[in-house]
Design an enzyme around this catalytic site. Structure first.
Site, PDB file in Angstrom:
ATOM      1  N   TYR A 147      23.563  22.702  22.611  1.00 53.04           N
ATOM      2  CA  TYR A 147      24.123  21.748  23.575  1.00 53.04           C
ATOM      3  C   TYR A 147      25.648  21.825  23.575  1.00 53.04           C
ATOM      4  CZ  TYR A 147      24.870  17.212  25.885  1.00 53.04           C
ATOM      5  OH  TYR A 147      25.259  16.205  26.740  1.00 53.04           O
ATOM      6  N   GLN A 211      28.569   5.055  10.941  1.00 50.25           N
ATOM      7  CA  GLN A 211      29.130   5.952  11.964  1.00 50.25           C
ATOM      8  C   GLN A 211      29.385   5.152  13.246  1.00 50.25           C
ATOM      9  OE1 GLN A 211      25.948   5.854  11.005  1.00 50.25           O
ATOM     10  NE2 GLN A 211      24.544   6.912  12.360  1.00 50.25           N
TER      11      GLN A 211
END
Ligand code: NAD
Ligand code: UDP
Ligand code: UDP
Length: 322
Positions: A147, A211
């Site tokens: 990707y 995160q």
């Protein structure tokens, strides 16, 4: 003879594409919505079929396409990790061969063309927040590379077609965007958490949830696409970051979703996927300056709209199963 501006939206039956088609029809364009229905669905655009300016075309952009159009928004590409990792070779082909075909088409008919690029081109960033001048920290051989590197190569192709063939190109680097019509099972964090919360199932936080991501509501993003395609200075190509600079930890998001859905779900922790970026937030100075664009939807507002959508979706699904 006068004819309306004809716009091709590749990936038009997907999450972002369907909202973009809707917006372009409202602006009075003729819209050709192209999709191979890999992750998108006809359901997303069913409500547009009665519009005489709307047309659906089932096609895979890795194959050539001959049409007469004035503008192309190139969105076709699976966007969530589970979908783009399902057939990684096809993912790279979609980004690279797909870009070549759409650029070849744009070159032949002299159409303006916009690429839906991604914050993933920055990889696991060493610069925070990310500015367009940052070249990124991307693993070329990992699970996300099909990707990330596909999208990076597509950007290269866009700029080479501009330099070599004088094409009018635009590149948008999209940061995490959410809203109604996200695929309920594509594993992206907002849809996962909302669906889990509405079903009172455990909320799956990967890693320790520290995160960060920045979440942009779909309507704001589509406004950014539209402004970029129609920017007064035609020589402006970007790349330009489009996203919401509000930054949240994944654990914060989980707690907000539980609160807004009034859910009984508990939070459970699962391993962090490979190469999962630690933090991500767009610097949108350029978009503000050149496009006069910034997102207005607050996370609470956007989440509530998305929750309403998924609530209805799950109720319909349940009814259909009975
Ligand atoms: P999506 O999966 O809902 O939409 C992608 C669409 O492309 C789907 O309808 C799919 O069927 C179609 N498609 C895939 N391969 C194709 C091919 N070879 N030929 C024709 N159609 C094909 O995802 P989305 O979130 O709407 O993403 C749209 C675009 O925006 C993608 O290019 C994605 O990389 C980019 N993007 C999205 C986000 C986000 O947060 N939503 C962030 C960064 C970039
Ligand atoms: N292409 C397409 N539609 C068009 C024109 C071109 O799909 O209307 C494809 C074609 O398959 C070609 C690619 O776009 O391979 C790149 O076109 P370009 O003209 O840049 O290069 P060439 O034809 O020389 O390979
Ligand atoms: N994530 C999570 N639980 C989930 C799905 C995702 O904790 O059920 C995390 C994921 O590890 C990542 C963040 O949420 O850190 C955003 O994931 P997503 O797949 O939505 O987007 P991307 O990683 O491409 O930004």
């Amino acid at each position: 003879m006068y004819r309306k501006t004809r716009v091709l939206v590749t990936g038009g039956a997907g999450f972002l594409g369907s909202h973009l088609c809707e917006r372009l029809l409202k602006e009075g364009y003729e819209v050709i919505c192209l999709d191979n229905c890999f992750t998108g669905s006809k359901q997303n655009i069913l409500h547009l079929h009665n519009d005489p300016n709307f047309e659906f075309l089932r096609h895979d952009i890795t194959f050539p396409l001959y049409l007469e159009v004035d503008q192309i928004y190139n969105l076709a590409c699976p966007a969530s990790p589970i979908h783009y990792q399902f057939d990684p070779v096809q993912t790279t082909k979609t980004s690279v061969h797909g870009a070549i075909n759409m650029l070849g088409l744009a070159k032949r008919v002299r159409a303006k063309i916009m690429q839906a690029s991604t914050s993933e081109v920055y990889g696991d960033p060493e610069m925070h927040p990310q500015q367009e001048s940052y070249w990124g920290n991307v693993n070329p051989i990992g699970m996300r590379s099909c990707y990330d590197e596909g999208k990076r190569c597509a950007e290269t192709l866009f700029f080479d077609y501009k330099r070599q063939h004088n094409l009018r190109i635009k590149v948008a680097r999209i940061f995490n965007t959410y809203g109604p019509r996200m695929h309920p099972n594509d594993g992206r964090v907002v849809s996962n958490f909302i669906v889990q919360a509405l079903k009172n199932e455990p909320i799956t936080v990967y890693g320790d949830g520290s995160q960060t991501r920045s979440f942009c509501y779909v309507d704001d993003l589509v406004e950014g696409f539209y402004r970029l395609m129609n920017v007064t200075d035609d020589a402006f190509s970007g790349p330009v970051n489009l996203g919401n600079p509000g930054e949240f930890t994944i654990l914060q998001l989980a707690n907000l979703v539980i609160e807004y859905t009034n859910s009984k779900s508990e939070i459970i922790y699962k391993p962090l996927p490979e190469n999962d970026p630690r933090k991500r937030r767009p610097d949108i100075t350029l978009a503000k300056e050149v496009l006069g664009w910034q997102p207005y939807t607050k996370l609470e507002q956007g989440l509530l709209k998305t929750i309403t959508y998924f609530d209805k979706y799950l109720t319909q699904e349940e009814a259909a199963a009975q």
